[in-house]
Design a protein around this motif. Structure first.
Motif, PDB file in Angstrom:
ATOM      1  N   MET A 254       0.823  -1.208   0.000  1.00 37.40           N
ATOM      2  CA  MET A 254       0.000   0.000   0.000  1.00 37.40           C
ATOM      3  C   MET A 254       0.859   1.261   0.000  1.00 37.40           C
ATOM      4  SD  MET A 254      -3.065  -1.177  -0.201  1.00 37.40           S
ATOM      5  CE  MET A 254      -4.200   0.135   0.284  1.00 37.40           C
ATOM      6  N   LEU A 255       1.954   1.251   0.747  1.00 33.80           N
ATOM      7  CA  LEU A 255       2.844   2.416   0.766  1.00 33.80           C
ATOM      8  C   LEU A 255       3.556   2.575  -0.578  1.00 33.80           C
ATOM      9  CD1 LEU A 255       4.435   2.115   4.334  1.00 33.80           C
ATOM     10  CD2 LEU A 255       2.580   3.614   3.593  1.00 33.80           C
ATOM     11  N   PHE A 256       3.942   1.455  -1.181  1.00 30.17           N
ATOM     12  CA  PHE A 256       4.593   1.513  -2.490  1.00 30.17           C
ATOM     13  C   PHE A 256       3.619   2.043  -3.541  1.00 30.17           C
ATOM     14  CE2 PHE A 256       5.878  -0.702  -6.485  1.00 30.17           C
ATOM     15  CZ  PHE A 256       7.086  -0.033  -6.664  1.00 30.17           C
ATOM     16  N   TRP A 257       2.364   1.614  -3.482  1.00 28.79           N
ATOM     17  CA  TRP A 257       1.329   2.101  -4.401  1.00 28.79           C
ATOM     18  C   TRP A 257       1.126   3.600  -4.228  1.00 28.79           C
ATOM     19  CZ3 TRP A 257      -0.742  -0.480  -8.372  1.00 28.79           C
ATOM     20  CH2 TRP A 257      -1.898   0.009  -8.972  1.00 28.79           C
ATOM     21  N   LEU A 258       1.185   4.056  -2.983  1.00 26.46           N
ATOM     22  CA  LEU A 258       1.045   5.479  -2.698  1.00 26.46           C
ATOM     23  C   LEU A 258       2.198   6.266  -3.324  1.00 26.46           C
ATOM     24  CD1 LEU A 258      -0.494   7.702  -1.083  1.00 26.46           C
ATOM     25  CD2 LEU A 258       0.986   7.164   0.844  1.00 26.46           C
ATOM     26  N   LEU A 259       3.400   5.750  -3.185  1.00 25.63           N
ATOM     27  CA  LEU A 259       4.572   6.421  -3.766  1.00 25.63           C
ATOM     28  C   LEU A 259       4.496   6.457  -5.294  1.00 25.63           C
ATOM     29  CD1 LEU A 259       7.453   5.049  -1.520  1.00 25.63           C
ATOM     30  CD2 LEU A 259       6.477   7.348  -1.506  1.00 25.63           C
ATOM     31  N   LEU A 260       4.028   5.365  -5.898  1.00 25.10           N
ATOM     32  CA  LEU A 260       3.881   5.334  -7.354  1.00 25.10           C
ATOM     33  C   LEU A 260       2.910   6.398  -7.827  1.00 25.10           C
ATOM     34  CD1 LEU A 260       3.729   1.516  -8.249  1.00 25.10           C
ATOM     35  CD2 LEU A 260       5.624   3.101  -8.603  1.00 25.10           C
ATOM     36  N   GLY A 261       1.852   6.601  -7.035  1.00 33.52           N
ATOM     37  CA  GLY A 261       0.883   7.623  -7.396  1.00 33.52           C
ATOM     38  C   GLY A 261       1.479   9.017  -7.376  1.00 33.52           C
ATOM     39  N   PHE A 262       2.236   9.336  -6.344  1.00 38.51           N
ATOM     40  CA  PHE A 262       2.858  10.660  -6.252  1.00 38.51           C
ATOM     41  C   PHE A 262       3.935  10.838  -7.317  1.00 38.51           C
ATOM     42  CE2 PHE A 262       1.001  11.028  -1.963  1.00 38.51           C
ATOM     43  CZ  PHE A 262       0.607  12.359  -2.002  1.00 38.51           C
ATOM     44  N   ALA A 263       4.575   9.735  -7.713  1.00 40.15           N
ATOM     45  CA  ALA A 263       5.595   9.815  -8.755  1.00 40.15           C
ATOM     46  C   ALA A 263       4.989   9.849 -10.155  1.00 40.15           C
ATOM     47  CB  ALA A 263       6.544   8.622  -8.638  1.00 40.15           C
ATOM     48  N   GLU A 264       3.660   9.723 -10.231  1.00 42.93           N
ATOM     49  CA  GLU A 264       2.924   9.743 -11.498  1.00 42.93           C
ATOM     50  C   GLU A 264       3.417   8.670 -12.461  1.00 42.93           C
ATOM     51  OE1 GLU A 264       3.037  13.704 -13.044  1.00 42.93           O
ATOM     52  OE2 GLU A 264       1.790  14.531 -11.453  1.00 42.93           O
ATOM     53  N   LEU A 265       3.650   7.476 -11.914  1.00 45.85           N
ATOM     54  CA  LEU A 265       4.113   6.353 -12.719  1.00 45.85           C
ATOM     55  C   LEU A 265       2.993   5.368 -13.048  1.00 45.85           C
ATOM     56  CD1 LEU A 265       7.509   5.598 -10.920  1.00 45.85           C
ATOM     57  CD2 LEU A 265       7.145   6.847 -13.063  1.00 45.85           C
ATOM     58  N   LEU A 266       1.770   5.690 -12.615  1.00 50.94           N
ATOM     59  CA  LEU A 266       0.638   4.812 -12.865  1.00 50.94           C
ATOM     60  C   LEU A 266      -0.154   5.297 -14.075  1.00 50.94           C
ATOM     61  CD1 LEU A 266      -0.533   4.360  -9.158  1.00 50.94           C
ATOM     62  CD2 LEU A 266       0.709   2.711 -10.546  1.00 50.94           C
ATOM     63  N   PRO A 267      -0.797   4.375 -14.812  1.00 53.28           N
ATOM     64  CA  PRO A 267      -1.528   4.760 -16.021  1.00 53.28           C
ATOM     65  C   PRO A 267      -2.859   5.449 -15.771  1.00 53.28           C
ATOM     66  CG  PRO A 267      -1.772   2.415 -15.627  1.00 53.28           C
ATOM     67  CD  PRO A 267      -0.787   2.919 -14.603  1.00 53.28           C
ATOM     68  N   VAL A 268      -3.253   5.605 -14.495  1.00 52.20           N
ATOM     69  CA  VAL A 268      -4.518   6.253 -14.167  1.00 52.20           C
ATOM     70  C   VAL A 268      -4.260   7.445 -13.250  1.00 52.20           C
ATOM     71  CG1 VAL A 268      -5.882   4.153 -14.415  1.00 52.20           C
ATOM     72  CG2 VAL A 268      -4.833   4.675 -12.212  1.00 52.20           C
ATOM     73  N   ASN A 269      -5.218   8.376 -13.240  1.00 51.83           N
ATOM     74  CA  ASN A 269      -5.109   9.520 -12.341  1.00 51.83           C
ATOM     75  C   ASN A 269      -5.474   9.089 -10.927  1.00 51.83           C
ATOM     76  OD1 ASN A 269      -4.408  11.363 -14.366  1.00 51.83           O
ATOM     77  ND2 ASN A 269      -6.556  11.638 -14.941  1.00 51.83           N
ATOM     78  N   MET A 270      -4.619   9.368  -9.984  1.00 56.42           N
ATOM     79  CA  MET A 270      -4.819   8.955  -8.604  1.00 56.42           C
ATOM     80  C   MET A 270      -5.082  10.164  -7.717  1.00 56.42           C
ATOM     81  SD  MET A 270      -4.272   5.616  -8.715  1.00 56.42           S
ATOM     82  CE  MET A 270      -3.839   5.111  -7.054  1.00 56.42           C
ATOM     83  N   ALA A 271      -6.005   9.979  -6.767  1.00 52.85           N
ATOM     84  CA  ALA A 271      -6.271  11.033  -5.779  1.00 52.85           C
ATOM     85  C   ALA A 271      -5.226  10.893  -4.669  1.00 52.85           C
ATOM     86  CB  ALA A 271      -7.687  10.902  -5.228  1.00 52.85           C
ATOM     87  N   ASN A 272      -3.988  11.277  -4.993  1.00 51.92           N
ATOM     88  CA  ASN A 272      -2.870  11.012  -4.096  1.00 51.92           C
ATOM     89  C   ASN A 272      -3.005  11.711  -2.747  1.00 51.92           C
ATOM     90  OD1 ASN A 272      -1.424   9.454  -6.088  1.00 51.92           O
ATOM     91  ND2 ASN A 272      -0.957  11.377  -7.115  1.00 51.92           N
ATOM     92  N   THR A 273      -3.489  12.950  -2.767  1.00 48.20           N
ATOM     93  CA  THR A 273      -3.648  13.683  -1.509  1.00 48.20           C
ATOM     94  C   THR A 273      -4.658  12.994  -0.608  1.00 48.20           C
ATOM     95  OG1 THR A 273      -3.125  15.758  -2.639  1.00 48.20           O
ATOM     96  CG2 THR A 273      -4.217  15.913  -0.499  1.00 48.20           C
ATOM     97  N   ALA A 274      -5.754  12.511  -1.205  1.00 47.65           N
ATOM     98  CA  ALA A 274      -6.769  11.793  -0.424  1.00 47.65           C
ATOM     99  C   ALA A 274      -6.177  10.534   0.199  1.00 47.65           C
ATOM    100  CB  ALA A 274      -7.955  11.434  -1.315  1.00 47.65           C
ATOM    101  N   HIS A 275      -5.356   9.824  -0.548  1.00 46.65           N
ATOM    102  CA  HIS A 275      -4.728   8.601  -0.026  1.00 46.65           C
ATOM    103  C   HIS A 275      -3.823   8.915   1.164  1.00 46.65           C
ATOM    104  CE1 HIS A 275      -5.115   6.609  -4.274  1.00 46.65           C
ATOM    105  NE2 HIS A 275      -6.273   6.881  -3.717  1.00 46.65           N
ATOM    106  N   LEU A 276      -2.982   9.923   1.002  1.00 45.59           N
ATOM    107  CA  LEU A 276      -2.025  10.262   2.054  1.00 45.59           C
ATOM    108  C   LEU A 276      -2.733  10.758   3.307  1.00 45.59           C
ATOM    109  CD1 LEU A 276       0.851  10.695   3.050  1.00 45.59           C
ATOM    110  CD2 LEU A 276       0.826  12.944   1.949  1.00 45.59           C
ATOM    111  N   LEU A 277      -3.688  11.665   3.143  1.00 48.72           N
ATOM    112  CA  LEU A 277      -4.394  12.205   4.305  1.00 48.72           C
ATOM    113  C   LEU A 277      -5.277  11.145   4.961  1.00 48.72           C
ATOM    114  CD1 LEU A 277      -5.356  15.779   3.058  1.00 48.72           C
ATOM    115  CD2 LEU A 277      -3.497  15.097   4.588  1.00 48.72           C
TER     116      LEU A 277
END
Length: 295
Positions: A254-277
């Motif tokens: 889950m933490l690695f997935w969160l980091l991938l989202g912030f690094a914008e390495l995933l093919p979909v748009n992620m609500a990264n701030t929502a995940h972190l908070l």
């Protein structure tokens, strides 16, 4: 292979002895997976309409004691959690329970009423969006276009609304199954009130944070799911006697997935701030809950 007496088998150069015979395949697998988390070698063998659990003969006494406790509360959260963490793949034969019966006995037994209501509501909204009501449903549930006291008083549900709208099959399956697994464990162990408070806190914090960063066009239960992960993680760390645990590989994933989202390495748009908070609010809520209970 089974010897002539039929009560011992060999597995991984370890002699296993028959422990108990059950008629319910799912219960047999549930207990076998639990023993495996205790480092006790096990095997479930199908014999006609019954299922025999074999275990390491050197741990037979311990296994018998564990089974006596298990059979009194077979759907206690610790057994469900152990089976989830062990993740053993099982081949289903024609003699096994039907999928519908397995669903009723495992899925419904693990989750309380709050878990099931949220799960069902997310899926009803998603199915409605597939049937052509996506625009109206999103408009109804999305966060405020502008923050204001009047807007909050008129439509307070929009603080939570985005959490229940999902944009794809992968999105809703991922979120609702994690909600069922973790939310069900929390509700069964700590009660409905704890899960409701956790839902409200993590949804509001994650939705508000995501709005401030990207505006109102977002949705999904991901912020809440990360909140559940953080909550179970820290309750398990600070108060392991509560019976809530989550494995380190899952936390790492889950933490690695969160980091991938912030690094914008995933093919979909992620609500990264929502995940972190959501993660942070779940962790903080767990710490406050445990500290308050100890006082």
């Amino acid at each position: 292979m089974i010897d002539n007496a039929g009560n011992t088998i060999e597995k991984n150069n370890c002699l296993l002895q028959a422990l108990v015979q059950l008629q319910d395949h799912n219960l047999a697998l549930l207990f076998a997976n639990y023993l495996a988390t205790l480092s006790i070698e096990t095997e479930v063998v199908t014999q006609q309409q019954n299922y025999i659990i074999y275990c390491d003969q050197n741990h037979l006494a311990q296994a018998k004691a564990e089974f006596e406790a298990f059979i009194k509360q077979p759907y206690h959260s610790k057994y469900q959690q152990a089976a989830w963490q062990h993740g053993e793949t099982v081949k289903v034969s024609r003699d096994d329970l039907t999928l519908l019966k397995a669903f009723k006995e495992n899925f419904l037994a693990h989750a309380g009423i709050v878990t099931l209501i949220v799960f069902a509501f997310c899926w009803l909204v998603f199915i409605g969006s597939l049937l052509g009501w996506a625009e109206s449903l999103f408009s109804t549930l999305k966060f405020y276009n502008h923050l204001s006291i009047d807007g909050f008083l008129q439509e307070p549900f929009r603080l939570l609304g985005p959490a229940f709208f999902h944009f794809s099959w992968l999105h809703i399956v991922f979120n609702t199954m994690w909600w069922w697994q973790l939310g069900g464990s929390i509700e069964k162990t700590l009660g409905k009130g704890t899960l409701i408070n956790l839902l409200l806190i993590t949804a509001i914090v994650s939705n508000l944070g995501q709005f401030l960063v990207s505006g109102p066009n977002f949705g999904g239960l991901s912020g809440v799911v990360y909140g559940l992960v953080g909550f179970v993680w820290w309750v398990g760390y600070l108060a392991p006697e509560r019976g809530l645990t989550i494995s380190k590989p899952i936390i790492g994933f889950m933490l690695f997935w969160l980091l991938l989202g912030f690094a914008e390495l995933l093919p979909v748009n992620m609500a990264n701030t929502a995940h972190l908070l959501g993660l942070l609010s779940g962790c903080i809520f767990a710490v406050l809950l445990v500290k308050t209970a100890k006082k």
